[in-house]
Write a protein that holds these residues in place. Structure first.
Motif, PDB file in Angstrom:
ATOM      1  N   CYS A  86       0.693  -1.332   0.107  1.00 33.78           N
ATOM      2  CA  CYS A  86       0.146  -0.060  -0.091  1.00 33.78           C
ATOM      3  C   CYS A  86       0.784   1.280   0.075  1.00 33.78           C
ATOM      4  O   CYS A  86       1.764   1.167   0.713  1.00 33.78           O
ATOM      5  N   ALA A  87       0.325   2.270  -0.766  1.00 34.15           N
ATOM      6  CA  ALA A  87       1.064   3.404  -0.768  1.00 34.15           C
ATOM      7  C   ALA A  87       0.096   4.699  -0.042  1.00 34.15           C
ATOM      8  O   ALA A  87      -1.096   4.882  -0.541  1.00 34.15           O
ATOM      9  N   VAL A  88       0.580   5.284   0.752  1.00 31.35           N
ATOM     10  CA  VAL A  88      -0.201   6.518   1.724  1.00 31.35           C
ATOM     11  C   VAL A  88       0.613   7.959   0.926  1.00 31.35           C
ATOM     12  O   VAL A  88       1.616   7.911   1.152  1.00 31.35           O
ATOM     13  N   ILE A  89      -0.210   8.626   0.660  1.00 35.18           N
ATOM     14  CA  ILE A  89       0.117   9.776  -0.264  1.00 35.18           C
ATOM     15  C   ILE A  89      -0.160  11.013   0.762  1.00 35.18           C
ATOM     16  O   ILE A  89      -1.418  11.327   0.655  1.00 35.18           O
ATOM     17  N   GLY A  90       0.803  11.585   1.124  1.00 34.22           N
ATOM     18  CA  GLY A  90       0.485  13.267   1.902  1.00 34.22           C
ATOM     19  C   GLY A  90       0.539  14.183   0.713  1.00 34.22           C
ATOM     20  O   GLY A  90       0.757  13.895  -0.477  1.00 34.22           O
ATOM     21  N   ASN A  91       0.416  15.418   1.183  1.00 27.00           N
ATOM     22  CA  ASN A  91      -0.218  16.217   0.176  1.00 27.00           C
ATOM     23  C   ASN A  91       1.276  17.376   0.109  1.00 27.00           C
ATOM     24  O   ASN A  91       0.886  18.399  -0.391  1.00 27.00           O
ATOM     25  N   VAL A 132      -4.291  -3.181   7.405  1.00 29.71           N
ATOM     26  CA  VAL A 132      -4.694  -3.921   6.386  1.00 29.71           C
ATOM     27  C   VAL A 132      -3.857  -4.409   5.210  1.00 29.71           C
ATOM     28  O   VAL A 132      -3.939  -5.353   4.501  1.00 29.71           O
ATOM     29  N   CYS A 133      -2.554  -3.770   5.263  1.00 34.76           N
ATOM     30  CA  CYS A 133      -1.604  -4.209   4.333  1.00 34.76           C
ATOM     31  C   CYS A 133      -0.390  -4.816   4.913  1.00 34.76           C
ATOM     32  O   CYS A 133       0.095  -4.663   5.825  1.00 34.76           O
ATOM     33  N   GLN A 134       0.238  -5.710   3.837  1.00 33.97           N
ATOM     34  CA  GLN A 134       1.544  -6.392   4.375  1.00 33.97           C
ATOM     35  C   GLN A 134       2.585  -5.453   4.562  1.00 33.97           C
ATOM     36  O   GLN A 134       3.545  -5.846   5.301  1.00 33.97           O
ATOM     37  N   SER A 135       2.687  -4.556   3.683  1.00 38.66           N
ATOM     38  CA  SER A 135       3.644  -3.640   3.669  1.00 38.66           C
ATOM     39  C   SER A 135       3.204  -2.214   3.268  1.00 38.66           C
ATOM     40  O   SER A 135       2.303  -2.150   2.561  1.00 38.66           O
ATOM     41  N   THR A 136       3.694  -1.187   4.049  1.00 39.69           N
ATOM     42  CA  THR A 136       3.340   0.294   3.398  1.00 39.69           C
ATOM     43  C   THR A 136       4.373   1.225   3.321  1.00 39.69           C
ATOM     44  O   THR A 136       5.650   1.393   4.060  1.00 39.69           O
ATOM     45  N   ALA A 137       4.358   1.967   2.343  1.00 39.08           N
ATOM     46  CA  ALA A 137       5.172   3.118   1.956  1.00 39.08           C
ATOM     47  C   ALA A 137       4.422   4.469   1.965  1.00 39.08           C
ATOM     48  O   ALA A 137       3.184   4.603   1.623  1.00 39.08           O
ATOM     49  N   ILE A 138       5.195   5.464   2.372  1.00 39.49           N
ATOM     50  CA  ILE A 138       4.561   6.781   2.464  1.00 39.49           C
ATOM     51  C   ILE A 138       5.125   7.583   1.799  1.00 39.49           C
ATOM     52  O   ILE A 138       6.485   7.678   1.788  1.00 39.49           O
TER      53      ILE A 138
END
Length: 289
Positions: free
Chosen positions: A75-80, A222-228
């Protein structure tokens, strides 16, 4: 999919928003004279609900209107943050299984830096009001027109409000009905419970958590790995170049706010990165020529 987690579960209208959408959180559900909390505790203790021996538990067993957000690999979490400008991270962001954004951040015109994919879009209290205005009265200001462009560009995206739904039940219902009436390709979701306290204590912060931390908390659940990407709360980058607070608002440069401690959040994120819990990208994905 395993039995859904109690604290960070998102429930989503499965196919079509109903004519009279409901946004009842945990304490308002009832399952055979048990609250949903009782049901979930029972499920966690036994590994399955007692009325469905041998089955995994799903929210649709309680209410057929809903489904739970499925578990994901990457999963990718995108800040602004403006740190995304000229990053050329767009294609990398779009390669993730689930992409989470916040508050109707536009992607048109910024695709090479921020990507185009949006699976889950968090909206905060202010954005709920903006959406209601745009959907009911039409966009009037430039920001409202930008919100409308972003809204109409979403494709099977889940619109998610993470806080206490009882504060904005009518507003959420109006938005859900308007989305259905205008035939926009957007589903509506809300957290099974108000996760404010959980996020606050999970990340050990004494001020209000930013929208970014709500996104991260769900991603880590919910994600096995997360990138921000796009999490950077400072006015200059490592090379002394000016950084905008939001990549899409050229005049918004003030990073200070009474509500959030962005500096503390950033250092907490770096600690999680150093511990190998998340990937944290602040440098360009493609070296500048």
């Amino acid at each position: 999919m395993e039995c859904f987690q109690r604290d960070y579960t998102l429930i989503v209208y499965r196919e079509h928003i109903t004519d009279n959408p409901t946004f009842h959180q945990m304490n308002h559900f009832n399952v055979k004279n048990k609250t949903l909390m009782d049901y979930l505790v029972m499920s966690q203790e036994s590994g399955r609900p007692d009325h469905a021996a041998g089955k995994k538990c799903y929210i649709k067993e309680i209410d057929s209107q809903y489904s739970t957000l499925k578990r994901q690999k990457k999963c990718a979490v995108i800040g602004n943050s403006g740190i995304l400008l000229e990053s050329k991270c767009g294609s990398i962001i779009d390669s993730y299984d689930l992409v989470i954004r916040a508050n109707m951040a536009p992607v048109r015109g910024y695709e090479s830096d921020v990507g185009n994919k949006t699976d889950l879009m968090l909206v905060n209290d202010e954005m709920l009001g903006n959406l209601d205005t745009v959907l009911s009265s039409g966009p009037q200001t430039e920001r409202e027109r930008e919100i409308w462009r972003t809204l109409t560009s979403l494709n099977n995206t889940i619109l998610w409000y993470p806080k206490d739904t009882s504060k904005h039940t009518t507003l959420l219902q109006n938005i859900a009905k308007a989305l259905k009436k205008k035939k926009l390709h957007v589903q509506v979701a809300f957290s099974l419970k108000d996760i404010y306290s959980d996020v606050k204590w999970k990340y050990n912060l004494w001020r209000y958590p930013s929208s970014g931390l709500y996104m991260l908390a769900v991603a880590e659940a919910v994600c096995q790995s997360t990138a921000i990407f796009g999490f950077y709360p400072y006015e200059k980058d490592d090379f002394g170049k000016k950084v905008l607070r939001h990549y899409y608002e050229k005049n918004l440069t003030n990073f200070k706010t009474w509500a959030h401690n962005f500096d503390a959040e950033y250092h907490m994120l770096m600690s999680r990165r150093d511990e190998g819990l998340i990937d944290m990208i602040t440098n360009p994905c493609v070296p500048k020529s």
